[in-house]
Scaffold this motif. Structure first.
Motif, mmCIF file in Angstrom:
data_model
loop_
_atom_site.group_PDB
_atom_site.id
_atom_site.type_symbol
_atom_site.label_atom_id
_atom_site.label_comp_id
_atom_site.label_asym_id
_atom_site.label_seq_id
_atom_site.Cartn_x
_atom_site.Cartn_y
_atom_site.Cartn_z
ATOM 1 N N PHE A 210 -4.986 -18.496 6.082
ATOM 2 C CA PHE A 210 -4.361 -17.263 6.568
ATOM 3 C C PHE A 210 -3.217 -16.830 5.655
ATOM 4 O O PHE A 210 -3.125 -15.660 5.264
ATOM 5 C CB PHE A 210 -3.847 -17.481 7.992
ATOM 6 N N SER A 211 -2.348 -17.758 5.298
ATOM 7 C CA SER A 211 -1.198 -17.409 4.457
ATOM 8 C C SER A 211 -1.631 -17.022 3.050
ATOM 9 O O SER A 211 -1.030 -16.155 2.423
ATOM 10 C CB SER A 211 -0.205 -18.571 4.410
ATOM 11 N N THR A 212 -2.697 -17.639 2.548
ATOM 12 C CA THR A 212 -3.178 -17.315 1.206
ATOM 13 C C THR A 212 -3.736 -15.895 1.159
ATOM 14 O O THR A 212 -3.377 -15.104 0.279
ATOM 15 C CB THR A 212 -4.255 -18.313 0.751
ATOM 16 N N LEU A 213 -4.613 -15.547 2.092
ATOM 17 C CA LEU A 213 -5.191 -14.206 2.098
ATOM 18 C C LEU A 213 -4.124 -13.145 2.323
ATOM 19 O O LEU A 213 -4.159 -12.064 1.728
ATOM 20 C CB LEU A 213 -6.276 -14.098 3.172
ATOM 21 N N ALA A 214 -3.157 -13.447 3.186
ATOM 22 C CA ALA A 214 -2.108 -12.476 3.484
ATOM 23 C C ALA A 214 -1.141 -12.290 2.324
ATOM 24 O O ALA A 214 -0.376 -11.317 2.312
ATOM 25 C CB ALA A 214 -1.335 -12.918 4.729
ATOM 26 N N GLY A 215 -1.172 -13.195 1.343
ATOM 27 C CA GLY A 215 -0.225 -13.108 0.241
ATOM 28 C C GLY A 215 -0.801 -12.673 -1.078
ATOM 29 O O GLY A 215 -0.055 -12.360 -2.015
ATOM 30 N N LEU A 216 -2.133 -12.635 -1.198
ATOM 31 C CA LEU A 216 -2.733 -12.281 -2.486
ATOM 32 C C LEU A 216 -2.566 -10.793 -2.776
ATOM 33 O O LEU A 216 -2.938 -9.946 -1.960
ATOM 34 C CB LEU A 216 -4.218 -12.653 -2.487
ATOM 35 N N PRO A 217 -2.044 -10.432 -3.938
ATOM 36 C CA PRO A 217 -1.779 -9.021 -4.251
ATOM 37 C C PRO A 217 -3.004 -8.127 -4.172
ATOM 38 O O PRO A 217 -2.914 -6.978 -3.744
ATOM 39 C CB PRO A 217 -1.218 -9.084 -5.683
ATOM 40 N N LEU A 218 -4.172 -8.593 -4.588
ATOM 41 C CA LEU A 218 -5.351 -7.738 -4.599
ATOM 42 C C LEU A 218 -5.931 -7.547 -3.195
ATOM 43 O O LEU A 218 -6.672 -6.575 -2.966
ATOM 44 C CB LEU A 218 -6.424 -8.326 -5.517
ATOM 45 N N LEU A 219 -5.605 -8.426 -2.272
ATOM 46 C CA LEU A 219 -6.123 -8.317 -0.911
ATOM 47 C C LEU A 219 -5.100 -7.742 0.063
ATOM 48 O O LEU A 219 -5.475 -7.094 1.040
ATOM 49 C CB LEU A 219 -6.577 -9.692 -0.413
ATOM 50 N N SER A 220 -3.827 -7.995 -0.184
ATOM 51 C CA SER A 220 -2.786 -7.568 0.740
ATOM 52 C C SER A 220 -1.942 -6.459 0.124
ATOM 53 O O SER A 220 -1.998 -6.201 -1.074
ATOM 54 C CB SER A 220 -1.893 -8.753 1.117
ATOM 55 N N MET A 221 -1.154 -5.814 0.967
ATOM 56 C CA MET A 221 -0.386 -4.642 0.579
ATOM 57 C C MET A 221 1.110 -4.933 0.681
ATOM 58 O O MET A 221 1.561 -5.649 1.579
ATOM 59 C CB MET A 221 -0.744 -3.472 1.507
ATOM 60 N N ASN A 222 1.862 -4.387 -0.244
ATOM 61 C CA ASN A 222 3.313 -4.450 -0.169
ATOM 62 C C ASN A 222 3.774 -3.814 1.141
ATOM 63 O O ASN A 222 3.411 -2.681 1.454
ATOM 64 C CB ASN A 222 3.921 -3.719 -1.359
ATOM 65 N N ALA A 223 4.571 -4.537 1.926
ATOM 66 C CA ALA A 223 4.923 -4.069 3.263
ATOM 67 C C ALA A 223 5.827 -2.842 3.230
ATOM 68 O O ALA A 223 5.740 -1.977 4.113
ATOM 69 C CB ALA A 223 5.594 -5.199 4.035
#
Length: 324
Positions: A210-223
């Motif tokens: 969960f933490s890995t997917l939520a932190g990867l730049p290509l998958l997640s968005m700058n809040a």
């Protein structure tokens, strides 16, 4: 920027993470902002962060699962701020784990915090929003998980699906009163929320994916960018906004090929920990993080460095109340 200047805004779940950023964005556009959350200490820290940026902000302790408390929050905000023009319902919890160790209680908890919290916030706010000279604006924070069920996040997905339906229905019904309702469906965002999520089963492995997917730049968005886009959508009275390219692609694909996306999710689920791999006692993210120093753990920490930095910025390091 000018269209929100001078308006009164309320953000639930506003003490950290996305809620804190939404409050900051609203204040930056000239709003008088009230943030609400359960924990008074987190609220005080959040208010200090916002005021250091020059924001005009007040705080209110409120458990959105209690309609009487929500009524008091809304009434008090309208009285103190001279009305209510914008409301963003953001409070909620995240539970991660397989259904084999998640029972009915976890589903009840998610529905209470996420759906009933959004419902109570909406019902209590709408009478005031209808009286707004600027035309009231309501936004409810759903999730891509509410548009497309995510394995090991089923209580969250079910509750967010209900929030999305509520927002769409309210948008249709409230238009005649001059109130716009925006359904917001973010994808993965780097908010540091993994530190307050609840992990059940093999907690360390659940935390790792969960933490890995939520932190990867290509998958997640700058809040910060996400908060800006959400507030812009609210200002422009958009009925719906889906954030991140991956989330938009997933939502569209599920709409036209639901069997395909369901099969893809089935493959993803098979890569996740089994229900019998670990104890069922839930752990919060700050306690579920692996303590070893293996290469895999070091790689995960490298992948999540942006999310860890977000946690530092967004008041995620303090004691948890279970809500964002």
């Amino acid at each position: 920027m000018r269209e929100l200047n001078g308006l009164s805004a309320l953000v639930t779940g506003g003490s950290r993470g996305l809620g804190l950023l939404l409050a900051r964005e609203l204040a930056g556009r000239g709003c008088r902002v009230t943030i609400a959350a359960r924990d008074p200490h987190e609220l005080a820290e959040a208010a200090e962060l916002l005021r250091s940026d020059g924001a005009e902000v007040r705080t209110a302790v409120c458990d959105v699962r209690d309609q009487n408390q929500v009524r008091g929050l809304v009434t008090g905000t309208a009285r103190e701020q001279g009305g209510l023009d914008i409301v963003i319902g953001n409070a909620g919890i995240i539970q991660v784990g397989p259904v084999g160790v998640l029972g009915a209680r976890e589903f009840h908890d998610a529905l209470d915090s996420i759906f009933l919290g959004a419902l109570y916030t909406s019902l209590e706010s709408l009478p005031y929003l209808r009286e707004s000279p600027a035309g009231g604006r309501l936004a409810l924070i759903g999730s891509i998980g509410g548009l497309l069920a995510v394995p090991h996040l089923l209580p969250y997905s079910c509750a967010k699906a209900a929030v999305g339906t509520l927002a769409e229905g309210l948008h249709e019904e409230q238009a005649r009163y001059g109130v716009s309702v925006t359904a917001v469906h973010p994808g993965l965002m780097r908010t540091g929320s993994h530190l307050h999520a609840r992990f059940t089963g093999n907690a360390e492995r659940e935390f790792a994916w969960f933490s890995t997917l939520a932190g990867l730049p290509l998958l997640s968005m700058n809040a910060e960018r996400a908060a800006g886009r959400i507030v812009t959508a609210v200002a422009r009275r958009r009925p719906r906004v889906v954030l991140t390219p991956l989330a938009r692609t997933g939502a569209r694909l599920h709409g036209v090929a639901p069997v395909l996306t369901t099969r893809m999710n089935r493959l993803f689920a098979r890569m996740l920990p089994r229900a019998d791999e670990g104890p069922s006692r839930p752990l919060e993210g700050s306690r579920a993080a692996p303590r070893d120093r293996t290469a895999a753990t070091r790689a995960r920490r490298l992948a999540t460095v942006l999310n860890e930095r977000a946690a530092d910025r967004l008041n995620q390091r303090g004691p948890s109340t279970g809500t964002r």
